[in-house]
Design a protein around this motif. Structure first.
Motif, mmCIF file in Angstrom:
data_model
loop_
_atom_site.group_PDB
_atom_site.id
_atom_site.type_symbol
_atom_site.label_atom_id
_atom_site.label_comp_id
_atom_site.label_asym_id
_atom_site.label_seq_id
_atom_site.Cartn_x
_atom_site.Cartn_y
_atom_site.Cartn_z
ATOM 1 N N LEU A 187 0.935 -1.207 -0.098
ATOM 2 C CA LEU A 187 -0.108 0.071 -0.177
ATOM 3 C C LEU A 187 0.795 1.351 0.088
ATOM 4 O O LEU A 187 0.668 2.293 -0.586
ATOM 5 C CB LEU A 187 -0.694 -0.035 1.135
ATOM 6 N N ALA A 236 -6.228 -2.390 -7.276
ATOM 7 C CA ALA A 236 -6.854 -2.430 -6.015
ATOM 8 C C ALA A 236 -6.332 -2.002 -4.877
ATOM 9 O O ALA A 236 -7.027 -1.371 -3.904
ATOM 10 C CB ALA A 236 -7.411 -4.081 -5.819
ATOM 11 N N GLU A 237 -5.143 -1.913 -4.672
ATOM 12 C CA GLU A 237 -4.598 -1.405 -3.324
ATOM 13 C C GLU A 237 -4.727 0.152 -3.376
ATOM 14 O O GLU A 237 -4.804 0.766 -2.502
ATOM 15 C CB GLU A 237 -2.991 -1.605 -3.269
ATOM 16 N N ARG A 242 -8.362 0.859 -2.268
ATOM 17 C CA ARG A 242 -8.219 0.838 -1.104
ATOM 18 C C ARG A 242 -7.980 2.013 -0.221
ATOM 19 O O ARG A 242 -8.275 2.664 0.775
ATOM 20 C CB ARG A 242 -7.688 -0.452 -0.481
ATOM 21 N N GLY A 272 -17.484 4.580 -1.739
ATOM 22 C CA GLY A 272 -17.431 3.475 -2.045
ATOM 23 C C GLY A 272 -19.041 2.820 -2.728
ATOM 24 O O GLY A 272 -19.518 3.738 -3.520
#
Length: 322
Positions: free
Chosen positions: A26, A261-262, A265, A296
């Motif tokens: 991350l 995806a990271e 997030r 989200g």
């Protein structure tokens, strides 16, 4: 005994690496400054929100976020540019027009499915206002003036924005009067009314608010569900004979659907955190901008519902950008 201790140390070290791996992955993003493309010109409400958010994001994370304006085609140019980006560091800041344009244009160049919704970061009521030369102080008087001057121009924030579609719904469908829409950028639409290029204005409230306070334009109505705290004496459209009418503008942050995806997030955690900062909330509240607290999937569901709502307005009003 010595080998046992060494084995325990090795196991603990291995566990530490495993636990640290997601954090390290991350932390590796962003590798360079984030680019936030704003689909409207400088000075627009979308631009103001983007720059305030970018500053707070940078303060909170230590990662630079820079804002670029990519206006044109009702916001489609900036949207298409972000859709086509592949660097994993380019985001889109857009208004309600993001979910309107696929219905309004024959080919907007994107669909909602091309993007991941990070957050709906702010909302603002729309406002109707006039040049001081217009002899109207209420919505009824404004409608009467338009009826007596069919085809009179009104400046709006851009084709496909809710100030445009909301005014079309109010004037043509509900009041049955003919006013000619004239597209500007949001801030430019407000100043066009000051200069009497178009004597009537329909924008989100933030660009008009300082001009109303200075007496350079006269507020006729706000289009929120309730009166705005910054203009408590200005009634809503609903209060002035059109119950249930509400037209607001919201501003959202989006990423290309293929964003790592990271990265998503981190953004889903940090963007709401930035918007929740008390100093940022106060700064935006002074401009009649409110954080709805949507991120989200909750934000994505909201955007999809808005797309359905405005598609129906487009269908019934006959509005088109082509």
């Amino acid at each position: 005994m010595k080998n046992t201790k060494m084995g325990r140390r090795a196991m603990l070290a291995g566990a530490g690496v495993l636990l640290a791996t997601p954090r390290l992955a991350l932390a590796a993003w962003p590798e360079r400054p984030l680019r936030i493309l704003v689909a409207f010109p400088p000075g627009s409400s979308t631009d103001v929100v983007a720059r305030a958010l970018a500053q707070k994001f940078t303060e909170n994370t230590g990662h630079a976020a820079v804002v670029e304006n990519r206006a044109g085609a009702g916001g489609n140019l900036g949207t298409q540019a972000v859709k086509a980006s592949s660097d994993g560091h380019t985001l889109l800041m857009h208004s309600t027009a993001f979910c309107v344009n696929p219905s309004l244009y024959r080919n907007a160049g994107y669909t909602l499915e091309d993007f991941a919704t990070i957050a709906v970061v702010a909302t603002a009521p729309n406002a109707l206002f006039v040049h001081p030369s217009i002899p109207a102080t209420s919505l009824a008087e404004l409608i009467a003036h338009i009826r007596a001057n069919p085809g009179i121009g009104y400046a709006h924030s851009g084709t496909g924005t809710t100030p445009h579609l909301g005014a079309e719904l109010l004037f043509r469908t509900l009041a049955r009067v003919e006013a000619t829409p004239v597209a500007f950028g949001p801030a430019q639409a407000a100043t066009a009314v000051v200069g009497n290029q178009a004597p009537i204005g329909s924008t989100s409230l933030p660009p008009a608010l300082p001009l109303i306070r200075e007496g350079r334009v006269r507020a006729i109505a706000v289009a929120g569900a309730e009166r705005d705290p910054n203009l408590p004496d200005v009634p809503t459209v609903a209060e002035q004979g059109y119950p249930g009418f509400a037209a607001t503008t919201w501003f959202g942050m989006f990423a290309p659907a293929r964003m790592p995806a990271e990265a998503l997030r981190l953004l889903l955690a940090e963007v709401p955190k930035a918007m929740a900062a008390p100093d940022l909330k106060a700064r935006l509240a002074a401009l009649s901008l409110t954080d709805p607290g949507l991120s989200g999937e909750a934000a994505a569901s909201f955007v999809r519902r808005e797309a359905t709502t405005w598609a129906e307005v487009i269908r019934t009003s006959g509005a088109t950008a082509d």
